[in-house]
Design a protein around this motif. Structure first.
Motif, PDB file in Angstrom:
ATOM      1  N   ILE A  87       0.489  -1.595   0.019  1.00 26.96           N
ATOM      2  CA  ILE A  87      -0.392   0.030  -0.524  1.00 26.96           C
ATOM      3  C   ILE A  87       0.156   1.400  -0.082  1.00 26.96           C
ATOM      4  CG2 ILE A  87      -1.851   1.224   1.032  1.00 26.96           C
ATOM      5  CD1 ILE A  87      -3.056  -1.278   2.549  1.00 26.96           C
ATOM      6  N   ASN A  88       1.119   2.182  -0.877  1.00 25.08           N
ATOM      7  CA  ASN A  88       1.712   3.266  -1.199  1.00 25.08           C
ATOM      8  C   ASN A  88       2.827   2.672  -0.889  1.00 25.08           C
ATOM      9  OD1 ASN A  88      -0.471   4.525  -1.934  1.00 25.08           O
ATOM     10  ND2 ASN A  88      -0.590   5.884  -0.401  1.00 25.08           N
ATOM     11  N   GLY A  89       3.743   1.377  -1.404  1.00 25.42           N
ATOM     12  CA  GLY A  89       4.918   1.002  -1.183  1.00 25.42           C
ATOM     13  C   GLY A  89       5.182  -0.226   0.111  1.00 25.42           C
ATOM     14  N   GLU A  90       4.671   0.491   0.753  1.00 29.60           N
ATOM     15  CA  GLU A  90       4.800  -0.231   2.241  1.00 29.60           C
ATOM     16  C   GLU A  90       4.203  -1.598   2.280  1.00 29.60           C
ATOM     17  OE1 GLU A  90       6.693   0.873   4.778  1.00 29.60           O
ATOM     18  OE2 GLU A  90       7.024   2.839   3.478  1.00 29.60           O
ATOM     19  N   PRO A  91       4.960  -2.599   2.922  1.00 27.64           N
ATOM     20  CA  PRO A  91       4.058  -3.562   2.873  1.00 27.64           C
ATOM     21  C   PRO A  91       3.031  -4.309   3.950  1.00 27.64           C
ATOM     22  CG  PRO A  91       6.752  -4.122   3.376  1.00 27.64           C
ATOM     23  CD  PRO A  91       6.326  -2.476   3.440  1.00 27.64           C
ATOM     24  N   TYR A  92       2.027  -4.825   3.079  1.00 26.52           N
ATOM     25  CA  TYR A  92       1.076  -5.114   3.474  1.00 26.52           C
ATOM     26  C   TYR A  92       1.183  -6.582   4.277  1.00 26.52           C
ATOM     27  CZ  TYR A  92      -4.265  -6.119   4.337  1.00 26.52           C
ATOM     28  OH  TYR A  92      -5.598  -6.457   5.557  1.00 26.52           O
ATOM     29  N   LEU A  93       0.419  -6.675   5.406  1.00 24.69           N
ATOM     30  CA  LEU A  93       0.963  -8.505   6.005  1.00 24.69           C
ATOM     31  C   LEU A  93      -0.491  -8.495   6.607  1.00 24.69           C
ATOM     32  CD1 LEU A  93       4.260  -8.010   7.633  1.00 24.69           C
ATOM     33  CD2 LEU A  93       3.821  -8.355   5.315  1.00 24.69           C
ATOM     34  N   ALA A 109      -4.606  -9.400   6.234  1.00 17.86           N
ATOM     35  CA  ALA A 109      -5.949 -10.041   5.704  1.00 17.86           C
ATOM     36  C   ALA A 109      -6.620  -9.858   4.363  1.00 17.86           C
ATOM     37  CB  ALA A 109      -6.986 -10.476   6.994  1.00 17.86           C
ATOM     38  N   VAL A 110      -6.349 -10.049   3.212  1.00 19.17           N
ATOM     39  CA  VAL A 110      -6.758  -8.918   2.469  1.00 19.17           C
ATOM     40  C   VAL A 110      -8.537  -9.796   1.709  1.00 19.17           C
ATOM     41  CG1 VAL A 110      -7.371  -9.483  -0.203  1.00 19.17           C
ATOM     42  CG2 VAL A 110      -4.978 -10.848   0.911  1.00 19.17           C
ATOM     43  N   THR A 111      -8.993  -8.571   3.681  1.00 19.07           N
ATOM     44  CA  THR A 111     -10.433  -8.059   3.252  1.00 19.07           C
ATOM     45  C   THR A 111     -10.811  -6.866   3.296  1.00 19.07           C
ATOM     46  OG1 THR A 111     -10.485  -7.785   5.436  1.00 19.07           O
ATOM     47  CG2 THR A 111     -10.274 -10.218   5.150  1.00 19.07           C
ATOM     48  N   VAL A 112     -11.861  -6.346   2.970  1.00 20.53           N
ATOM     49  CA  VAL A 112     -11.973  -5.216   2.807  1.00 20.53           C
ATOM     50  C   VAL A 112     -11.842  -4.192   3.814  1.00 20.53           C
ATOM     51  CG1 VAL A 112     -14.190  -3.500   1.947  1.00 20.53           C
ATOM     52  CG2 VAL A 112     -13.490  -5.371   0.708  1.00 20.53           C
ATOM     53  N   THR A 113     -12.169  -4.281   5.064  1.00 20.79           N
ATOM     54  CA  THR A 113     -12.432  -4.648   6.388  1.00 20.79           C
ATOM     55  C   THR A 113     -11.302  -4.387   6.808  1.00 20.79           C
ATOM     56  OG1 THR A 113     -14.090  -5.136   6.855  1.00 20.79           O
ATOM     57  CG2 THR A 113     -13.111  -4.474   8.394  1.00 20.79           C
ATOM     58  N   ASP A 114     -10.336  -5.416   6.528  1.00 18.85           N
ATOM     59  CA  ASP A 114      -8.617  -4.832   6.691  1.00 18.85           C
ATOM     60  C   ASP A 114      -7.780  -3.860   6.054  1.00 18.85           C
ATOM     61  OD1 ASP A 114      -8.707  -6.604   9.314  1.00 18.85           O
ATOM     62  OD2 ASP A 114      -8.369  -8.459   7.962  1.00 18.85           O
ATOM     63  N   LEU A 115      -8.147  -4.068   5.758  1.00 16.81           N
ATOM     64  CA  LEU A 115      -7.686  -2.918   3.920  1.00 16.81           C
ATOM     65  C   LEU A 115      -8.192  -1.306   3.961  1.00 16.81           C
ATOM     66  CD1 LEU A 115      -7.629  -5.026   1.226  1.00 16.81           C
ATOM     67  CD2 LEU A 115      -5.723  -3.968   1.598  1.00 16.81           C
ATOM     68  N   ARG A 116      -9.363  -1.349   4.561  1.00 11.28           N
ATOM     69  CA  ARG A 116      -9.828   0.338   4.964  1.00 11.28           C
ATOM     70  C   ARG A 116      -9.420   0.658   6.462  1.00 11.28           C
ATOM     71  NH1 ARG A 116     -15.895  -1.260   3.164  1.00 11.28           N
ATOM     72  NH2 ARG A 116     -15.877  -0.291   1.269  1.00 11.28           N
ATOM     73  N   SER A 126      -7.310   3.874   6.769  1.00  8.32           N
ATOM     74  CA  SER A 126      -7.702   4.531   7.841  1.00  8.32           C
ATOM     75  C   SER A 126      -6.799   5.096   8.579  1.00  8.32           C
ATOM     76  CB  SER A 126      -8.883   4.328   8.880  1.00  8.32           C
ATOM     77  OG  SER A 126      -9.063   5.290   9.079  1.00  8.32           O
ATOM     78  N   MET A 127      -5.841   4.146   9.327  1.00  7.83           N
ATOM     79  CA  MET A 127      -4.728   3.832   9.920  1.00  7.83           C
ATOM     80  C   MET A 127      -3.269   5.224   9.407  1.00  7.83           C
ATOM     81  SD  MET A 127      -5.524   3.441  12.968  1.00  7.83           S
ATOM     82  CE  MET A 127      -4.148   2.978  13.921  1.00  7.83           C
ATOM     83  N   ARG A 182      -3.118   6.891   6.925  1.00  2.37           N
ATOM     84  CA  ARG A 182      -3.512   8.947   6.594  1.00  2.37           C
ATOM     85  C   ARG A 182      -3.957   9.115   8.013  1.00  2.37           C
ATOM     86  NH1 ARG A 182      -9.018   7.433   4.510  1.00  2.37           N
ATOM     87  NH2 ARG A 182      -8.208   8.408   2.583  1.00  2.37           N
ATOM     88  N   LYS A 183      -4.695   8.420   8.678  1.00  4.75           N
ATOM     89  CA  LYS A 183      -4.189   9.051  10.544  1.00  4.75           C
ATOM     90  C   LYS A 183      -3.329   9.510  11.206  1.00  4.75           C
ATOM     91  CE  LYS A 183      -8.387   7.055  12.308  1.00  4.75           C
ATOM     92  NZ  LYS A 183      -9.491   6.332  13.481  1.00  4.75           N
ATOM     93  N   ARG A 184      -2.311   8.455  10.778  1.00  4.37           N
ATOM     94  CA  ARG A 184      -0.591   9.203  10.978  1.00  4.37           C
ATOM     95  C   ARG A 184      -0.117   9.484  10.655  1.00  4.37           C
ATOM     96  NH1 ARG A 184      -0.034   3.333  10.778  1.00  4.37           N
ATOM     97  NH2 ARG A 184       0.476   3.504   8.683  1.00  4.37           N
ATOM     98  N   ALA A 185       0.018   9.972   8.962  1.00  2.00           N
ATOM     99  CA  ALA A 185      -0.050  10.807   8.055  1.00  2.00           C
ATOM    100  C   ALA A 185      -0.751  12.722   8.335  1.00  2.00           C
ATOM    101  CB  ALA A 185      -0.813  11.031   6.415  1.00  2.00           C
ATOM    102  N   ARG A 186      -2.099  12.585   8.688  1.00  2.00           N
ATOM    103  CA  ARG A 186      -2.026  13.757   9.066  1.00  2.00           C
ATOM    104  C   ARG A 186      -1.799  14.487  10.938  1.00  2.00           C
ATOM    105  NH1 ARG A 186      -8.541  12.460   8.808  1.00  2.00           N
ATOM    106  NH2 ARG A 186      -8.239  12.770   7.226  1.00  2.00           N
ATOM    107  N   PHE A 187      -1.019  13.412  11.442  1.00  2.00           N
ATOM    108  CA  PHE A 187      -0.299  13.286  13.572  1.00  2.00           C
ATOM    109  C   PHE A 187       0.615  14.070  13.031  1.00  2.00           C
ATOM    110  CE2 PHE A 187       1.570  11.924  16.824  1.00  2.00           C
ATOM    111  CZ  PHE A 187       1.516  12.493  17.475  1.00  2.00           C
ATOM    112  N   ARG A 188       1.645  14.001  11.657  1.00  2.00           N
ATOM    113  CA  ARG A 188       2.408  13.850  11.746  1.00  2.00           C
ATOM    114  C   ARG A 188       3.302  15.407  10.849  1.00  2.00           C
ATOM    115  NH1 ARG A 188       3.656   9.465   9.267  1.00  2.00           N
ATOM    116  NH2 ARG A 188       3.466   9.428   7.324  1.00  2.00           N
ATOM    117  N   ARG A 189       2.140  16.141  10.218  1.00  2.00           N
ATOM    118  CA  ARG A 189       1.586  17.202  10.253  1.00  2.00           C
ATOM    119  C   ARG A 189       2.368  18.598  11.391  1.00  2.00           C
ATOM    120  NH1 ARG A 189      -2.768  16.817   5.654  1.00  2.00           N
ATOM    121  NH2 ARG A 189      -1.805  15.296   4.231  1.00  2.00           N
TER     122      ARG A 189
END
Length: 197
Positions: free
Chosen positions: A168-174, A176-183, A187-188, A190-197
C-alpha cells in the motif's frame, strides 16, 4: 498465499493502462484499476493460476469500487513457475490482451477459469473478448516476456516470495485480504499522516 518454491468495472472505478514509469515505493506500473489520482495505491504482485489471488480479486475490486476514487489497484506479474505451470502463459496472454485494450476483462476470465489456462482455453477467452487470438499464445505472445520478467524481478527485489503480495503506497501489507482490514490499514495511514503534519 501461494509461495515460490524457487525463491527465485464498477462505480467509481475505471480500468486504465499506464506505461512503465516512476511511482510510490519505486514500483513501476502498467495496468491499473481505479482513479489515476487516488491517494492510495495497492500494488499486487500476483499469479493468475494462484487460488489465493483468485480469491483476492473480488475483494480488491469491491474495495476500489466503493472507495469513491480513494484507492486504485496496480497489477504486477509474479508467475510462480513451479507450482503453477500455466502462470506464465496466462501472464503473457493478459499482457497481449492489455495491448488490445482488454487487460482487466482477460484477467477476470483467467481468474474465473484458473483450472483451464492452456493455450486452447486462452484462445477461447480471447474469442469471447473479440481479440486477435493469433497473438495471445505461443511465440507471438513472447514479445511481452520482458514486461513479465521486469515485474517478476521487481517483486524479487521487493522481497516478494509468494502470491498475492500487496503493498500500500509502497509499504508491505501483511494483514488479511479483506475489505475491512484493508480499509482499516489505510485509515490508520491517513491518521498517521495527519498527526505528522
Amino acid at each position: 498465499m501461494t509461495t515460490d518454491d524457487t525463491t527465485g468495472g464498477g462505480q467509481g472505478a475505471t480500468p486504465y493502462a499506464l506505461q512503465t514509469g516512476p511511482h510510490e515505493g519505486d514500483f513501476a506500473f502498467r495496468w491499473a484499476y481505479g482513479n489515476p489520482e487516488a491517494p492510495f495505491t495497492i500494488t499486487e504482485f500476483g499469479d493468475f493460476e494462484c487460488p489465493y489471488c483468485g480469491a483476492a480479486k473480488p475483494v480488491l475490486h469491491e474495495l476500489i469500487n466503493a472507495s469513491e476514487g480513494q484507492v486504485r489497484l496496480v497489477w504486477r506479474h509474479f508467475p510462480l513457475f513451479e507450482p503453477h505451470p500455466y502462470a506464465l502463459t496466462a501472464a503473457l496472454a493478459a499482457e497481449t490482451a492489455g495491448h488490445q485494450g482488454a487487460f482487466w476483462p482477460m484477467a477476470g476470465l483467467l481468474f474465473k477459469n484458473q483450472d483451464s489456462l492452456d493455450d486452447a482455453s486462452i484462445i477461447r477467452y480471447g474469442e469471447q473478448l473479440d481479440l486477435d487470438t493469433s497473438a495471445l499464445v505461443g511465440d507471438p505472445a513472447q514479445r511481452f516476456a520482458d514486461a513479465v520478467r521486469t515485474d517478476y524481478q521487481d517483486g524479487i527485489d521487493a522481497g516478494v516470495h509468494g502470491t498475492p503480495t500487496l503493498f500500500i503506497n509502497g509499504e508491505p501489507y501483511l494483514g488479511a485480504v479483506t475489505v475491512t482490514d484493508l480499509r482499516d490499514t489505510m485509515s490508520m495511514s491517513r491518521k498517521r499522516a495527519r498527526f505528522r503534519r
